[in-house]
Design an enzyme around this catalytic site. Structure first.
Site, PDB file in Angstrom:
ATOM      1  N   GLU A  82       9.788  14.685  16.314  1.00 26.73           N
ATOM      2  CA  GLU A  82      10.091  14.675  14.883  1.00 26.73           C
ATOM      3  C   GLU A  82       9.161  15.672  14.176  1.00 26.73           C
ATOM      4  O   GLU A  82       7.946  15.566  14.267  1.00 26.73           O
ATOM      5  CB  GLU A  82       9.881  13.276  14.311  1.00 26.73           C
ATOM      6  CG  GLU A  82      10.253  13.196  12.846  1.00 26.73           C
ATOM      7  CD  GLU A  82      10.173  11.779  12.292  1.00 26.73           C
ATOM      8  OE1 GLU A  82       9.164  11.103  12.507  1.00 26.73           O
ATOM      9  OE2 GLU A  82      11.147  11.366  11.625  1.00 26.73           O
TER      10      GLU A  82
ATOM     11  N   CYS B 297      13.485  10.544   7.297  1.00 32.19           N
ATOM     12  CA  CYS B 297      13.437   9.906   8.618  1.00 32.19           C
ATOM     13  C   CYS B 297      14.742  10.138   9.379  1.00 32.19           C
ATOM     14  O   CYS B 297      14.749  10.245  10.586  1.00 32.19           O
ATOM     15  CB  CYS B 297      13.116   8.426   8.491  1.00 32.19           C
ATOM     16  SG  CYS B 297      14.084   7.584   7.259  1.00 32.19           S
TER      17      CYS B 297
ATOM     18  N   GLU C  79      10.452   0.689  10.246  1.00 27.89           N
ATOM     19  CA  GLU C  79      11.413   1.767   9.983  1.00 27.89           C
ATOM     20  C   GLU C  79      10.720   3.057  10.355  1.00 27.89           C
ATOM     21  O   GLU C  79       9.884   3.538   9.584  1.00 27.89           O
ATOM     22  CB  GLU C  79      11.741   1.815   8.488  1.00 27.89           C
ATOM     23  CG  GLU C  79      12.397   0.589   7.945  1.00 27.89           C
ATOM     24  CD  GLU C  79      13.875   0.553   8.250  1.00 27.89           C
ATOM     25  OE1 GLU C  79      14.474   1.622   8.439  1.00 27.89           O
ATOM     26  OE2 GLU C  79      14.420  -0.554   8.319  1.00 27.89           O
TER      27      GLU C  79
ATOM     28  N   LYS D 263       0.841  -1.199   0.000  1.00 28.01           N
ATOM     29  CA  LYS D 263       0.000   0.000   0.000  1.00 28.01           C
ATOM     30  C   LYS D 263       0.874   1.245   0.000  1.00 28.01           C
ATOM     31  O   LYS D 263       1.570   1.535   0.973  1.00 28.01           O
ATOM     32  CB  LYS D 263      -0.910   0.049   1.231  1.00 28.01           C
ATOM     33  CG  LYS D 263      -1.946   1.172   1.078  1.00 28.01           C
ATOM     34  CD  LYS D 263      -2.603   1.584   2.369  1.00 28.01           C
ATOM     35  CE  LYS D 263      -1.836   2.654   3.115  1.00 28.01           C
ATOM     36  NZ  LYS D 263      -1.788   3.953   2.412  1.00 28.01           N
TER      37      LYS D 263
END
Ligand code: NAP
Ligand code: MG
Length: 490
Positions: free
Chosen positions: A385, A283, A249, A174
């Site tokens: 983040e 990331c 991840e 997806k």
């Protein structure tokens, strides 16, 4: 404007509901495509196709060589069509075209790399006692559910699909609802490359519906996810009901550490590259820039001067060095962090929307490269983040202080150290709790080397040989070489 469909069992199909989602160009807010808004029924069709392809038919019979060749053909296809795919990536994600070209080259090589590795999967012979032969075989894990984000759309798809194909798994992937186009265009080449129907299925839709249905489906053996920590936690919880293998991840708040003896010009660029590449939507973004006090003001001034020249605009303009953020949601999130930062630290650059944008890009999701200095590591802009072009600059005293601050975070994806003292660099390499550590660079992620996090940045590794291991099970085989009774029941 194109309307895409799901790719299931080798055929293009609409969502059972008939509903679609709009896909935008984030630089102009134009609708550039529509994709199916899939639900559990569509996911179930895809998973059943993947299951059939794994359990029966041609795929389980294919040799490693054949799977390798399929991957080489996909790599060649991307290589030949790189210009078209790079443009798609820029139109859909926003990133500068030069960066999209790099992504394409990485994605193409990722298929090539795993094509080569397909024939290198080996088991072991173990020295067990007795007249016995003991083997450890490596077998494909089964049906892999693969859920990916929008920051490197095709690269993320490549680094999940390529090892799965090499291992002999089948996939239900997806894409992020914001950036589905490039992988759907690639699916158009699957048949020609020799992939049997059902081996790779692409299902579009939202995470909460299509993504969640993949995670709970009992016929899926493994989930490979890249995205936020928040969703990573949901996935781990939901996958536990059927004890799926999970690899995650997730995000980070990676330190980019500059010692006073770092090469100065390289340091300036390293600080910028670490966090402004890909609009900061990385990331491993070096979003915490740690600078030794003796060079703090000088490096900060130089970084700010150079950052002022970063040209923000539509990714297709050749002079653009930073494109728009990917979506309204991401734009709002980053702007809200800019307001948080203004209360927590000293703003020295940016802090909002760029003043001058080309006419066609006036509505786009653009944010200025932003730098906050004198940031305390306990501030929200140093702990959370942001996933945007926002740098938090933090001073430190010495090695001890640098490593302490660097490790003082719930994350552990990446870290970088800049110094000309090799011993200092290696001491830091040992102390930093992160899955990736760079010395005198930041951000390269070679396909040949493992990538993944410590701590709350997730677990499991992608890329390199380790990335293939995630798609393999180990089967222990015990072969009794005596053809007489065991002799236990006399
Ligand atoms: P996200 O919500 O974690 O999404 C990543 C992928 O997971 C998307 O395909 C998403 O689908 C899907 N998903 C969402 N909820 C799900 C669920 N309950 N079950 C299964 N799948 C689900 O990330 P995002 O919304 O794109 O961005 C939000 C934040 O995540 C960013 O601000 C950033 O901090 C972080 N992020 C990190 C990375 C990374 O590489 N570490 C990458 C992207 C984002 P849809 O989005 O299509 O609904
Ligand atoms: Mg989302």
């Amino acid at each position: 404007m194109q309307t895409y469909r799901n790719f299931i069992d080798g055929a293009w199909t609409d969502a059972a509901s008939g509903r679609t989602l709009d896909v935008l160009n984030p630089a102009t807010l134009e609708v550039i495509a529509r994709v199916p808004d899939s639900g559990p029924e569509d996911v179930d069709r895809a998973v059943r196709a993947a299951r059939r392809a794994f359990d029966a038919g041609d795929w389980p019979q294919t040799s490693a060589r054949e799977r390798g060749r399929i991957l080489f053909r996909l790599s060649e296809y991307l290589g030949k069509n790189a210009a078209r795919f790079a443009e798609i990536e820029t139109l859909n994600n926003g990133k500068p075209l030069a960066e999209a070209r790099e992504d394409l080259s990485d994605a193409a090589f990722c298929f090539e790399y795993y094509g080569g590795l397909a024939t290198k999967v080996r088991g072991d012979v173990l020295p067990v006692p007795g007249n016995v032969m003991s083997l450890a075989l490596r077998e494909p894990v089964g049906v892999a559910g693969q859920i990916i984000p929008w920051n490197y759309p095709l690269m993320m798809a490549a680094q999940k699909l390529a090892p799965a194909i090499a291992a002999g798994c089948t996939s239900v992937l997806k894409p992020a609802e914001q950036t589905p186009i490039s992988v759907l265009e690639l699916a158009g080449a699957f048949e020609e490359a020799g992939l049997p129907p059902g081996v790779v299925n692409i299902v579009n839709g939202a995470g909460e519906t299509a993504g969640a249905a993949i995670v709970v489906h009992p016929e899926v053996d493994k989930i490979a996810f890249t995205g936020s920590c928040e969703v990573g936690k949901i996935i781990m919880r939901e996958a536990s009901a059927t004890l799926k293998r999970v690899s995650l991840e997730l995000g980070g708040k990676s330190p980019n550490i500059f010692f006073a003896d770092a090469e100065f010009e390289a340091a300036i660029e390293g600080a910028l590259f670490g966090v402004f590449l890909n609009q900061g939507e990385i990331c491993s973004a070096g979003s915490r820039v740690l600078v030794q006090r003796s060079i703090y003001s000088r490096l900060l001034d130089a970084v700010v001067e150079k950052a002022k020249k970063i040209k923000v605009g539509p990714g297709l303009s050749p002079e653009t060095k930073m494109g728009p953020l990917v979506s309204q949601e991401q734009y709002d999130k980053v702007l809200s962090y800019l307001e948080v930062g203004k209360k927590e630290a000293r703003l020295v650059l940016g802090g909002g929307r760029p003043k001058h944008l080309p006419k066609e890009a006036e509505k786009g999701f653009f944010v200025e490269p932003t730098i906050f200095c004198d940031v305390d590591n306990s501030a929200r802009i140093a702990r959370e983040e942001i996933f945007g072009p926002v740098m938090a600059v933090i001073p430190f005293d010495d090695e001890e202080d640098a490593c302490r601050i660097a490790n003082d975070t719930p994350f552990g994806l990446a870290a970088a150290v800049w110094t000309r003292d090799i011993f200092k660099a290696l001491r830091a390499v040992k102390r930093l709790r992160a899955g990736v550590v760079w010395v005198n660079h930041m951000q390269p992620a070679p396909v040949e080397a493992p990538w993944g996090g410590y701590k709350q940045s997730g677990f499991g590794r992608e890329l390199g040989p380790h990335g293939l291991d995630e798609y393999l099970e180990v089967k222990q085989v015990y072969i009794n070489l005596n053809d007489r009774p065991i002799g236990w029941y006399r």
